[in-house]
Design an enzyme around this catalytic site. Structure first.
Site, PDB file in Angstrom:
ATOM      1  N   VAL A   7       8.233 -42.007  62.582  1.00 43.35           N
ATOM      2  CA  VAL A   7       8.101 -41.499  64.017  1.00 43.35           C
ATOM      3  C   VAL A   7       6.644 -41.185  64.259  1.00 43.35           C
ATOM      4  O   VAL A   7       6.280 -39.912  64.170  1.00 43.35           O
ATOM      5  CB  VAL A   7       9.085 -40.360  64.521  1.00 43.35           C
ATOM      6  N   THR A  10       2.914 -43.276  69.242  1.00 41.99           N
ATOM      7  CA  THR A  10       2.825 -44.810  69.740  1.00 41.99           C
ATOM      8  C   THR A  10       4.137 -45.595  69.530  1.00 41.99           C
ATOM      9  O   THR A  10       4.644 -46.035  70.353  1.00 41.99           O
ATOM     10  CB  THR A  10       1.587 -45.300  69.609  1.00 41.99           C
ATOM     11  N   VAL A  13       8.463 -46.642  63.025  1.00 41.60           N
ATOM     12  CA  VAL A  13       8.679 -47.761  62.182  1.00 41.60           C
ATOM     13  C   VAL A  13       9.953 -47.438  61.633  1.00 41.60           C
ATOM     14  O   VAL A  13       9.991 -46.413  61.183  1.00 41.60           O
ATOM     15  CB  VAL A  13       7.509 -48.026  60.979  1.00 41.60           C
ATOM     16  N   ASP A 110       3.753 -37.542  58.005  1.00 41.85           N
ATOM     17  CA  ASP A 110       3.401 -38.918  57.653  1.00 41.85           C
ATOM     18  C   ASP A 110       2.379 -38.652  56.528  1.00 41.85           C
ATOM     19  O   ASP A 110       2.138 -39.263  55.246  1.00 41.85           O
ATOM     20  CB  ASP A 110       2.877 -39.815  58.721  1.00 41.85           C
ATOM     21  N   ASP A 130      -4.802 -44.065  56.828  1.00 38.92           N
ATOM     22  CA  ASP A 130      -3.729 -44.276  57.721  1.00 38.92           C
ATOM     23  C   ASP A 130      -4.211 -44.967  59.021  1.00 38.92           C
ATOM     24  O   ASP A 130      -4.893 -44.189  59.840  1.00 38.92           O
ATOM     25  CB  ASP A 130      -2.680 -43.385  57.938  1.00 38.92           C
ATOM     26  N   THR A 185     -17.506 -61.774  77.550  1.00 38.59           N
ATOM     27  CA  THR A 185     -17.401 -60.275  77.621  1.00 38.59           C
ATOM     28  C   THR A 185     -16.172 -59.737  76.794  1.00 38.59           C
ATOM     29  O   THR A 185     -16.374 -58.868  76.135  1.00 38.59           O
ATOM     30  CB  THR A 185     -16.987 -59.842  79.107  1.00 38.59           C
TER      31      THR A 185
END
Length: 257
Positions: A7, A10, A13, A110, A130, A185
């Site tokens: 978790v 953003t 997984v 993590d 990471d 741009t």
């Protein structure tokens, strides 16, 4: 077979790990979209069925979360989806690693998973890069001691900042540019964000090696953006997108339950 859940801020997984060094299926789910356990349960069951995975074959659920507000939601979800136990990985987990930092209780799940995976997979001094919402650099000794590292803004942050703070600059997709010198741009933005990230990662790795006095430290890149910039990094020895999931699976086997 274990169902492992990483978790992040953003994205979340979710992976199926038949063995601790194998991920047979994985999915990315938004962490910022509010969902109830019932909604996540329905979504997860659809994902499993879509890949022909029987929930009854999953013996354990393992959660590693850096978003405290989602811990209970995912625990309830996994408890509904699988019949086996659900365990969470954190600083208090009994694992063959050591958090040799000033505030070990603040180390994210993590980074703990990455430390365990690096210890088991490489058995040497390792720098785990990471590339996620944030870009983190974990310094891990051959014995499995996490001795600290670096946290910097992630790649997407640069694109989001330019789009939010400038009136005329468009939002572009993060991908390797064909050339450094852009003639439009969008190309200029892609080149700037991409190569700024590449050079920043390589530069920080070199500084870590020098300060740590480990010039031969093994460098592994993981995280959501590892496939995007990993091949362009001169300091990276291996790109391993499943490093965190492997670590969670290893932790699940160690913690049991």
């Amino acid at each position: 077979m274990q169902l492992v859940v990483d978790v992040g801020n953003t994205e979340t997984v979710v992976g199926i790990a038949p063995r601790v060094t194998e991920v047979s299926a994985h999915w990315r789910i938004s962490s910022v979209v509010p969902r109830t356990p019932d909604e996540l349960t329905a979504l997860l069951r659809v994902l499993l069925e879509g890949d022909g995975i029987e929930a009854s074959r999953i013996k354990r659920g393992v959660i590693g979360s850096v978003v405290p507000a989602l811990n209970q939601v995912w625990t309830e979800t996994l408890s509904k989806v699988i019949d086996g136990p659900v365990v969470s990985v954190g600083p208090g987990s009994k694992l063959p690693i050591r958090l040799d930092v000033d505030e070990p209780q603040t180390v994210g799940a993590d980074r703990i998973a990455n430390t365990l995976a690096a210890r088991e997979l490489y058995g040497r001094d390792t720098i785990a890069v990471d590339l996620g919402t944030a870009t983190t650099f974990d310094c891990i000794t051959r014995e499995g001691d996490f001795i600290g590292g670096v946290i910097s803004p992630g790649l997407q942050a640069g694109l989001d900042w330019l789009s939010a703070r400038t009136a005329k600059l468009p939002r572009v997709e993060l991908q390797p540019p064909k050339v450094v010198i852009g003639r439009r741009t969008e190309a200029c933005i892609q080149s700037g964000v991409f190569y700024q990230a590449v050079d920043a990662v390589d530069g920080i790795v070199r500084r870590i090696k020098q300060e740590w006095e480990k010039p031969d430290a093994f460098v592994v890149a993981t995280g959501g953006f590892c496939h995007v910039i990993g091949p362009h990094l001169t300091t990276v020895d291996e790109v391993q997108p499943y490093l965190t999931l492997y670590g969670l699976a290893m932790a699940g086997e160690r913690i049991g339950g």
